[in-house]
Design a protein around this motif. Structure first.
Motif, PDB file in Angstrom:
ATOM      1  N   UNK A 196      -1.165  -9.206   5.626  1.00 30.36           N
ATOM      2  CA  UNK A 196      -0.905  -7.965   4.901  1.00 30.36           C
ATOM      3  C   UNK A 196       0.454  -7.405   5.287  1.00 30.36           C
ATOM      4  N   UNK A 197       1.028  -6.618   4.381  1.00 31.18           N
ATOM      5  CA  UNK A 197       2.281  -5.927   4.705  1.00 31.18           C
ATOM      6  C   UNK A 197       2.315  -4.583   3.995  1.00 31.18           C
ATOM      7  N   UNK A 198       3.265  -3.743   4.387  1.00 35.24           N
ATOM      8  CA  UNK A 198       3.438  -2.412   3.798  1.00 35.24           C
ATOM      9  C   UNK A 198       4.726  -2.419   2.970  1.00 35.24           C
ATOM     10  N   UNK A 199       4.612  -2.278   1.651  1.00 37.98           N
ATOM     11  CA  UNK A 199       5.811  -2.227   0.808  1.00 37.98           C
ATOM     12  C   UNK A 199       6.456  -0.843   0.859  1.00 37.98           C
ATOM     13  N   UNK A 200       7.506  -0.659   0.085  1.00 40.58           N
ATOM     14  CA  UNK A 200       8.236   0.611   0.099  1.00 40.58           C
ATOM     15  C   UNK A 200       7.356   1.809  -0.234  1.00 40.58           C
ATOM     16  N   UNK A 201       6.332   1.584  -1.050  1.00 39.25           N
ATOM     17  CA  UNK A 201       5.476   2.690  -1.480  1.00 39.25           C
ATOM     18  C   UNK A 201       4.600   3.230  -0.359  1.00 39.25           C
ATOM     19  N   UNK A 202       4.470   2.483   0.734  1.00 36.48           N
ATOM     20  CA  UNK A 202       3.661   2.957   1.848  1.00 36.48           C
ATOM     21  C   UNK A 202       2.190   2.641   1.709  1.00 36.48           C
ATOM     22  N   UNK A 203       1.841   1.633   0.907  1.00 36.30           N
ATOM     23  CA  UNK A 203       0.464   1.187   0.782  1.00 36.30           C
ATOM     24  C   UNK A 203       0.251  -0.038   1.673  1.00 36.30           C
ATOM     25  N   UNK A 204      -0.912  -0.664   1.553  1.00 34.86           N
ATOM     26  CA  UNK A 204      -1.198  -1.873   2.325  1.00 34.86           C
ATOM     27  C   UNK A 204      -1.645  -2.951   1.346  1.00 34.86           C
ATOM     28  N   UNK A 205      -0.879  -4.036   1.249  1.00 36.82           N
ATOM     29  CA  UNK A 205      -1.163  -5.078   0.260  1.00 36.82           C
ATOM     30  C   UNK A 205      -1.102  -6.454   0.914  1.00 36.82           C
ATOM     31  N   UNK A 206      -1.689  -7.427   0.225  1.00 35.30           N
ATOM     32  CA  UNK A 206      -1.707  -8.797   0.739  1.00 35.30           C
ATOM     33  C   UNK A 206      -0.416  -9.515   0.373  1.00 35.30           C
TER      34      UNK A 206
END
Length: 292
Positions: A196-206
């Motif tokens: 998982x990583x955190x994109x610019x939007x500040x969410x948590x995605x695979x």
């Protein structure tokens, strides 16, 4: 030198209690519930490890939002020596149901303190990424930089903090509704580990799904090696939820690639851990831009 403003944060920065106390950084504690009893997240290593060991034994952990009155009480406590501006750094707005209550508390406080100026930064960071942001801000603060300079640095650099996670057991993400029951069962059978990583939007995605724990750890390290900014002066944080052996493996691999980088290992805070479970391992570092 004494500053005319205050840096404050929350227990979700996942820094150690020793660091927060040494640098005199006030923080507000999130709470968690286990066995129908509520506890405060005190940022102590022994607390974190004890919680994860109990989760491995089958104990369920839940967290709750900080209410407006608790935020107000915390901010008002910062004014005991006089009203000063505050830079408050907590986890990314999309990940925090508490964010709106923080905003309400700041607005309410202005009724009694017209000169109150609390800047609730949407950090777009979480856990050790937030901790890395706080550490850099504290360094600037302690070097005498102005509030405007610090705020400019935050806005110019917060999206350069990379966050990469992997979990050991999908059941915790299933319980939190982040993966379906079917996906969790299939993933467990096939030993699929999400990265998982955190994109610019500040969410948590695979970012990836790989077979096996070691492959997940190597995927995280390979990404870091490819995108680490300024390796000779890098600050790298490894947070783990009761999986120190894996954290040591990741540190060794990074050290082999970049022997001069500074690498810190500490326990993962219980707020993120409540949703991802024991065995979660996360790595945080500065890069030029966030990417999957």
């Amino acid at each position: 030198m004494a500053q005319d403003y205050i840096i404050a944060t929350a227990s979700t920065c996942d820094l150690t209690r020793e660091y927060l106390d040494e640098h005199k950084i006030p923080f507000i504690s999130y709470s968690y519930i286990m066995d129908d009893k509520s506890y405060e997240d005190d940022c102590r290593e022994e607390t974190r490890l004890d919680v994860y060991r109990k989760m491995r034994e089958g104990k369920l952990l839940s967290t709750s939002a900080i209410n407006m009155y608790t935020y107000r009480e915390f901010f008002e406590s910062l004014y005991k020596d006089g009203v000063r501006p505050v830079i408050f750094l907590d986890m990314a707005r999309p990940m925090s149901s508490s964010y709106k209550y923080c905003e309400e508390a700041i607005e309410d406080l202005r009724n009694d303190y017209p000169d109150s100026n609390i800047i609730n930064v949407d950090t777009r960071c979480v856990s050790g990424g937030l901790g890395l942001l706080v550490q850099n801000v504290v360094s600037l603060y302690e070097n005498g930089e102005s509030m405007d300079t610090v705020l400019d640095w935050i806005e110019n650099n917060k999206l350069k903090i990379a966050h990469r996670f992997t979990v050991d057991d999908l059941k915790w993400l299933r319980r939190g509704g982040r993966v379906s029951n079917a996906s969790a069962v299939v993933g467990t059978i096939l030993s699929v580990k999400p990265v998982l990583y955190v994109p610019d939007e500040g969410t948590l995605v695979a970012a990836n799904k790989v077979r096996g724990r070691k492959a997940a750890l190597n995927t995280i390290v390979d990404a870091l090696i490819n995108e680490l900014a300024d390796p000779d002066n890098a600050q790298i944080t490894i947070n783990h939820a009761d999986c120190l052996e894996d954290a040591d493996y990741v540190r060794q691999r990074i050290h082999e690639a970049y022997p001069n980088a500074g690498i810190t290992i500490s326990g993962l805070g219980v707020v993120i851990g409540a949703h991802c479970g024991p065995g979660l391992l996360a790595v945080f570092y500065m890069t030029d831009a966030r990417r999957p």
